[in-house]
Design an enzyme around this catalytic site. Sequence first.
Site, PDB file in Angstrom:
ATOM      1  N   GLY A 242      39.871  22.184  44.516  1.00 56.01           N
ATOM      2  CA  GLY A 242      39.211  21.423  45.574  1.00 56.01           C
ATOM      3  C   GLY A 242      39.072  19.945  45.308  1.00 56.01           C
ATOM      4  O   GLY A 242      38.174  19.303  45.850  1.00 56.01           O
ATOM      5  N   LYS A 243      39.966  19.362  44.502  1.00 54.61           N
ATOM      6  CA  LYS A 243      39.857  17.935  44.180  1.00 54.61           C
ATOM      7  C   LYS A 243      40.111  17.072  45.418  1.00 54.61           C
ATOM      8  O   LYS A 243      39.374  16.119  45.683  1.00 54.61           O
ATOM      9  CB  LYS A 243      40.845  17.601  43.058  1.00 54.61           C
ATOM     10  CG  LYS A 243      40.575  18.338  41.749  1.00 54.61           C
ATOM     11  CD  LYS A 243      41.521  17.912  40.659  1.00 54.61           C
ATOM     12  CE  LYS A 243      42.932  18.394  40.893  1.00 54.61           C
ATOM     13  NZ  LYS A 243      43.055  19.870  40.828  1.00 54.61           N
ATOM     14  N   GLU A 459      51.351  52.339  30.354  1.00 55.97           N
ATOM     15  CA  GLU A 459      50.081  51.970  30.993  1.00 55.97           C
ATOM     16  C   GLU A 459      48.923  52.774  30.423  1.00 55.97           C
ATOM     17  O   GLU A 459      47.806  52.255  30.288  1.00 55.97           O
ATOM     18  CB  GLU A 459      50.179  52.176  32.505  1.00 55.97           C
ATOM     19  CG  GLU A 459      51.167  51.273  33.205  1.00 55.97           C
ATOM     20  CD  GLU A 459      50.890  49.814  32.943  1.00 55.97           C
ATOM     21  OE1 GLU A 459      49.707  49.410  32.906  1.00 55.97           O
ATOM     22  OE2 GLU A 459      51.856  49.068  32.749  1.00 55.97           O
ATOM     23  N   HIS A 462      47.741  51.028  27.262  1.00 53.13           N
ATOM     24  CA  HIS A 462      46.858  49.895  27.548  1.00 53.13           C
ATOM     25  C   HIS A 462      45.466  50.384  27.940  1.00 53.13           C
ATOM     26  O   HIS A 462      44.443  49.861  27.476  1.00 53.13           O
ATOM     27  CB  HIS A 462      47.432  49.065  28.699  1.00 53.13           C
ATOM     28  CG  HIS A 462      48.599  48.213  28.320  1.00 53.13           C
ATOM     29  ND1 HIS A 462      48.608  47.399  27.215  1.00 53.13           N
ATOM     30  CD2 HIS A 462      49.811  48.047  28.922  1.00 53.13           C
ATOM     31  CE1 HIS A 462      49.769  46.761  27.152  1.00 53.13           C
ATOM     32  NE2 HIS A 462      50.518  47.145  28.175  1.00 53.13           N
TER      33      HIS A 462
END
Length: 672
Positions: A242-243, A459, A462
């Site tokens: 959001g600069k 998976e 993990h």
Amino acid sequence: MKKDSESNSSDKSNKEELSTGRRGGNPMIIALVITVLAAMLFFNQPEPSSLISASFFRSQLEKNNIESVEIGDIEVSGTFKTRPQMPASESADGDAKPKELLKRFRFTRPAGADYAVQLSEDLEKRNIKDWKFSPPDNTAAILNLLILVGLPLAIFFFIFMMIRRTRNDMMGGGFLSGFSKSPAKRFEATDKVITFNDVAGLEGVKADLQEIVDFLKTPEKFQKLGGQVPKGVLLNGPPGTGKTLLARAVAGEADVPFFSVNGSEFIQMFVGVGASRVRDLFKTAKEQSPSIIFIDEIDAVGRQRGAGLGGGHDEREQTLNQILGEMDGFGGAQAVIVIAATNRPDVLDPALLRPGRFDRHVTVGRPTMKGREEIFKVHVRDVPLGDDVDLHRLAAGTVGLTGADIRNMVNEAALWAARGDKKIVEMSDFDYARDKILMGAKREEVLLESEKEKTAYHEAGHTLTAWHLEGSHIVHKVTIIPRGRALGVTQYVPNEDRLSMSKRELEHQLIVLLGGRAAEKIIYTETCVGAENDLERATSIARRMVTHWGMSPKIGPVSYKTSDEDPFLGREIHQQRQFSEHTQELIDEEVARILMEADQKAEQLLREHRGQLETITRELLDREELNEAELTELIGPSIHKRLGDEEGKVEQIMAPEGAAERTSNASARRED
């Protein structure tokens, strides 16, 4: 006032059109002139004729086959009554075959001053009335004169006009004047006004910028006490935080002219154009002060001088020097504030960052959970929501996302709901959008059974390591459905908004990253290329532990900068390595040791829970997707449930898909 402004703008546009016409000419007139000249050249082409010899002409004259004759100084031309056949021996162009001639003929006049007189007498005797002497043709002489005299004059005139026009360009006029004009866009009062109310989740940053707004509104309040407002404000932070929105909000709050330009727009192919554009931009801003100049992506033009390979005299450095000079040249009464934005403040030139130029540096970071909830509220203003939509839950599950990411997520949810012909956007639509952004879109493809099984074990490895390691991230969802470029994804919910991690937590993170590879080794006694991404991330963490965070007893509490951290090639060339080859060897040994220990611990943990590994894999092959609640039913509560540590954010680890496996943005941001 409105009519006056309209008339003024109309007059201005008319003047611009007139000036454009004077510079470039009316296209219709130019086209008409070209058409007339082309027609004249086309219709003035001489009628085609046959080239014959003087003897053949004499034979046709005796046969009374000559209709008309025109006697010139060089050539004699005319027409036949009937088209004759010319023998090969009589051909003037050396043709070996007889040919039928055209109606019109011509031949070179023989030498002799009395030839014309004799020919005219012969024509009178044969009662040929249609003959005449043609006047001398000076066309060739005129063309030669034009080529010898006119062409050099035309070249000289062209060079003179180019020099004159170039001089006008340097003074601000001419057809190149647009290059030297500033490309900055001015946001008028008629445009949509952005205020601090439109900026959510950045309360601390808005407080820093409020002082700038107060100065622009009442500069005498500060000048009366001898205070000086910062000449420049540098907004630095990740992309999408959001600069640019903050800069526009400052202009909207202060109600002053706002000039926006991208840093790359200063650089063009012509030398000196960038510096000229900078001068024009600051001149315009000073004339309309108080005002704001916003330079987005200032690192495109403000990089450290002398760090590249182009030397110290390239166009970018000239532009930077002009910016430095302009920011130093502000008077105390000139209320012109420069706001710049970048996500790479480390590459900016030190002269640009010193006090007196960019005095104030404001870090615009990723929003906290409260900030994300406020951002969700801003972006769902115009979205019809279902009763089940919980913005607090959405904020809790999107840690690490920026305001731009959240806006994209809301838009994806609305598009998905519209695709299903819904009247409102429900929580399931937001869940779909979050999974699509963090894990990628589902791919409709059929995997081989062997690949599907290997992905499931990967998976499951993990998932199981994270399930039993204290301080690791909470498993949110695990799937073997291909998403994006990955064949499977394990999604985590780490602790909320953590800014630091201990050595133990980093080691557990390495174990989880290597858990998929360890599961493959246990089941298949070998590994596949699908763990490439896991190894890249694990190696990066281990190297940072050794070279940045002093977590290696052998290396000690020392920070070493490696070459892969340089933002561009030139800077790396100009810098020398700060450590020896022996130290580099020690660093490599320590990185390998940390990774080997993590791999062994992952394999040991999975062997201890081999039954749970098989259970998770079997259910994944059957259902293809498991969430936290379903995993709890299968293998019992995780260590996080038992310890009561259930707050967090979403991260992901990708499963095998070959060498093309990718890391999600959210995961990469947290790992770094």
